[in-house]
Design a protein around this motif. Structure first.
Motif, PDB file in Angstrom:
ATOM      1  N   GLU A  73       0.817  -1.216   0.000  1.00 41.91           N
ATOM      2  CA  GLU A  73       0.000   0.000   0.000  1.00 41.91           C
ATOM      3  C   GLU A  73       0.850   1.264   0.000  1.00 41.91           C
ATOM      4  O   GLU A  73       0.549   2.222  -0.719  1.00 41.91           O
ATOM      5  CB  GLU A  73      -0.924   0.000   1.217  1.00 41.91           C
ATOM      6  N   LYS A  74       1.908   1.269   0.806  1.00 45.18           N
ATOM      7  CA  LYS A  74       2.678   2.500   0.994  1.00 45.18           C
ATOM      8  C   LYS A  74       3.710   2.735  -0.104  1.00 45.18           C
ATOM      9  O   LYS A  74       3.938   3.875  -0.516  1.00 45.18           O
ATOM     10  CB  LYS A  74       3.370   2.464   2.356  1.00 45.18           C
ATOM     11  N   VAL A  75       4.355   1.660  -0.559  1.00 43.88           N
ATOM     12  CA  VAL A  75       5.425   1.805  -1.548  1.00 43.88           C
ATOM     13  C   VAL A  75       4.901   1.602  -2.966  1.00 43.88           C
ATOM     14  O   VAL A  75       5.184   2.394  -3.866  1.00 43.88           O
ATOM     15  CB  VAL A  75       6.574   0.819  -1.253  1.00 43.88           C
ATOM     16  N   ARG A  76       4.130   0.551  -3.159  1.00 44.38           N
ATOM     17  CA  ARG A  76       3.608   0.262  -4.494  1.00 44.38           C
ATOM     18  C   ARG A  76       2.292   0.980  -4.767  1.00 44.38           C
ATOM     19  O   ARG A  76       1.786   0.947  -5.887  1.00 44.38           O
ATOM     20  CB  ARG A  76       3.430  -1.247  -4.674  1.00 44.38           C
ATOM     21  N   ASP A  77       1.717   1.574  -3.731  1.00 41.22           N
ATOM     22  CA  ASP A  77       0.507   2.388  -3.865  1.00 41.22           C
ATOM     23  C   ASP A  77      -0.662   1.589  -4.444  1.00 41.22           C
ATOM     24  O   ASP A  77      -1.413   2.085  -5.288  1.00 41.22           O
ATOM     25  CB  ASP A  77       0.794   3.615  -4.744  1.00 41.22           C
ATOM     26  N   VAL A  78      -0.818   0.344  -3.976  1.00 43.62           N
ATOM     27  CA  VAL A  78      -1.946  -0.459  -4.431  1.00 43.62           C
ATOM     28  C   VAL A  78      -3.185  -0.095  -3.623  1.00 43.62           C
ATOM     29  O   VAL A  78      -3.103   0.469  -2.534  1.00 43.62           O
ATOM     30  CB  VAL A  78      -1.660  -1.971  -4.297  1.00 43.62           C
ATOM     31  N   THR A  79      -4.337  -0.427  -4.146  1.00 45.98           N
ATOM     32  CA  THR A  79      -5.591  -0.152  -3.456  1.00 45.98           C
ATOM     33  C   THR A  79      -5.836  -1.206  -2.382  1.00 45.98           C
ATOM     34  O   THR A  79      -5.205  -2.271  -2.362  1.00 45.98           O
ATOM     35  CB  THR A  79      -6.763  -0.166  -4.443  1.00 45.98           C
ATOM     36  N   ALA A  80      -6.789  -0.905  -1.499  1.00 45.99           N
ATOM     37  CA  ALA A  80      -7.162  -1.871  -0.467  1.00 45.99           C
ATOM     38  C   ALA A  80      -7.711  -3.144  -1.101  1.00 45.99           C
ATOM     39  O   ALA A  80      -7.499  -4.249  -0.589  1.00 45.99           O
ATOM     40  CB  ALA A  80      -8.196  -1.253   0.474  1.00 45.99           C
ATOM     41  N   ARG A  81      -8.396  -3.013  -2.215  1.00 45.06           N
ATOM     42  CA  ARG A  81      -8.935  -4.187  -2.904  1.00 45.06           C
ATOM     43  C   ARG A  81      -7.805  -5.110  -3.366  1.00 45.06           C
ATOM     44  O   ARG A  81      -7.872  -6.333  -3.189  1.00 45.06           O
ATOM     45  CB  ARG A  81      -9.780  -3.755  -4.102  1.00 45.06           C
ATOM     46  N   THR A  82      -6.748  -4.519  -3.953  1.00 40.68           N
ATOM     47  CA  THR A  82      -5.613  -5.324  -4.406  1.00 40.68           C
ATOM     48  C   THR A  82      -4.885  -5.942  -3.218  1.00 40.68           C
ATOM     49  O   THR A  82      -4.464  -7.099  -3.266  1.00 40.68           O
ATOM     50  CB  THR A  82      -4.642  -4.461  -5.224  1.00 40.68           C
ATOM     51  N   PRO A 115      -6.755  -9.783   9.199  1.00 42.39           N
ATOM     52  CA  PRO A 115      -8.036  -9.430   8.568  1.00 42.39           C
ATOM     53  C   PRO A 115      -7.863  -8.705   7.235  1.00 42.39           C
ATOM     54  O   PRO A 115      -6.835  -8.072   6.984  1.00 42.39           O
ATOM     55  CB  PRO A 115      -8.676  -8.504   9.606  1.00 42.39           C
ATOM     56  N   ALA A 116      -8.871  -8.826   6.410  1.00 38.95           N
ATOM     57  CA  ALA A 116      -8.917  -8.019   5.184  1.00 38.95           C
ATOM     58  C   ALA A 116      -9.183  -6.572   5.568  1.00 38.95           C
ATOM     59  O   ALA A 116      -9.749  -6.284   6.620  1.00 38.95           O
ATOM     60  CB  ALA A 116     -10.009  -8.538   4.259  1.00 38.95           C
ATOM     61  N   LYS A 117      -8.754  -5.678   4.719  1.00 34.23           N
ATOM     62  CA  LYS A 117      -8.918  -4.254   5.001  1.00 34.23           C
ATOM     63  C   LYS A 117     -10.252  -3.765   4.448  1.00 34.23           C
ATOM     64  O   LYS A 117     -10.626  -4.064   3.315  1.00 34.23           O
ATOM     65  CB  LYS A 117      -7.775  -3.461   4.365  1.00 34.23           C
ATOM     66  N   ARG A 118     -10.964  -3.021   5.264  1.00 30.19           N
ATOM     67  CA  ARG A 118     -12.245  -2.467   4.825  1.00 30.19           C
ATOM     68  C   ARG A 118     -12.017  -1.302   3.861  1.00 30.19           C
ATOM     69  O   ARG A 118     -11.058  -0.548   4.004  1.00 30.19           O
ATOM     70  CB  ARG A 118     -13.062  -1.987   6.025  1.00 30.19           C
ATOM     71  N   PHE A 119     -12.909  -1.167   2.908  1.00 29.43           N
ATOM     72  CA  PHE A 119     -12.817  -0.042   1.977  1.00 29.43           C
ATOM     73  C   PHE A 119     -14.208   0.263   1.440  1.00 29.43           C
ATOM     74  O   PHE A 119     -15.104  -0.590   1.453  1.00 29.43           O
ATOM     75  CB  PHE A 119     -11.860  -0.350   0.819  1.00 29.43           C
TER      76      PHE A 119
END
Length: 225
Positions: A73-82, A115-119
């Motif tokens: 998320e922080k380095v590759r800037d992917v979404t919570a879904r990814t 857990p999976a991340k909520r979005f």
């Protein structure tokens, strides 16, 4: 530990036995899981300073997995879904490992507890009648490819099939007799039949006559077949 399969062995069996043989996962799923573990192994190598072939199962613990997901998320800037898709692949592997390496049950339980991340889920937009008509009118129906594209768009609008489902259709998936419908093997290898309207049925009936198609050929081939 004597008798316990190594991490590389477990990972190989997960792909060849669990995904390919037992679950008969789609090529898309296998590719997605492959990419997840490629990224995870790269992260583990950088973090632990060890090449992937020397990693042990205990090296892939919950803290490392959480840090891996955070880096995505922080380095590759992917979404919570990814991020959640990557976690799904890791969870699937550890559920398999729970039966193959029960001595690591506590570690496996901690990884599975991540857990999976909520979005927020955005509403899916839809096309207006005017936009649909414009799409259907766009292909040049004086050409073979234009007629193909027109039929494909019409079928997509009427059935809501995914692009991969449309391009994967074969002649034998189409039923134009009584109770006209199209048969699809969709996401998760779930089979469903979608009814066809009278207009769509008529357009498809004309399309299948040009050129002559065999049952196992694509319903919407490209110029080379």
């Amino acid at each position: 530990m004597t008798g316990q399969p190594t991490f590389p062995t477990l990972l190989e069996r997960f792909f060849t036995q669990r995904l390919m043989q037992q679950r008969q996962a789609s090529a898309h799923t296998i590719a997605s899981y492959r990419d997840t573990f490629r990224l995870l192994l790269q992260f583990a190598q950088k973090r632990l300073r060890r090449v992937p072939s020397t990693l042990a199962l205990e090296d892939i613990d919950a803290p490392l997995v959480v840090d891996f997901l955070d880096e995505l998320e922080k380095v590759r800037d992917v979404t919570a879904r990814t991020r959640n898709l990557r976690l799904t692949a890791i969870h699937s592997f550890f559920r398999y490992v729970a039966f193959e390496a029960p001595a690591h049950a506590a570690q496996i339980q901690r990884v599975l507890a991540i857990p999976a991340k909520r979005f927020a889920r955005a509403l899916v937009p839809f096309l207006s009648r005017q936009e649909v008509d414009a799409l259907l009118a766009a292909p040049d129906q004086r050409t073979w490819s234009g007629r193909r594209d027109h039929v494909l768009i019409l079928l997509a609008v009427q059935t809501g099939l995914r692009l991969s489902e449309l391009t994967g259709l074969q002649q034998q998936d189409l039923h134009l007799g009584t109770g006209a419908h199209v048969r699809v093997i969709g996401k998760g290898r779930k089979e469903r039949c979608t009814p066809l309207s009278k207009n769509t049925r008529a357009v498809l009936a004309a399309w299948v006559k040009e050129p002559l198609k065999l049952p196992d050929q694509p319903l919407f081939p490209n110029a080379s077949g």
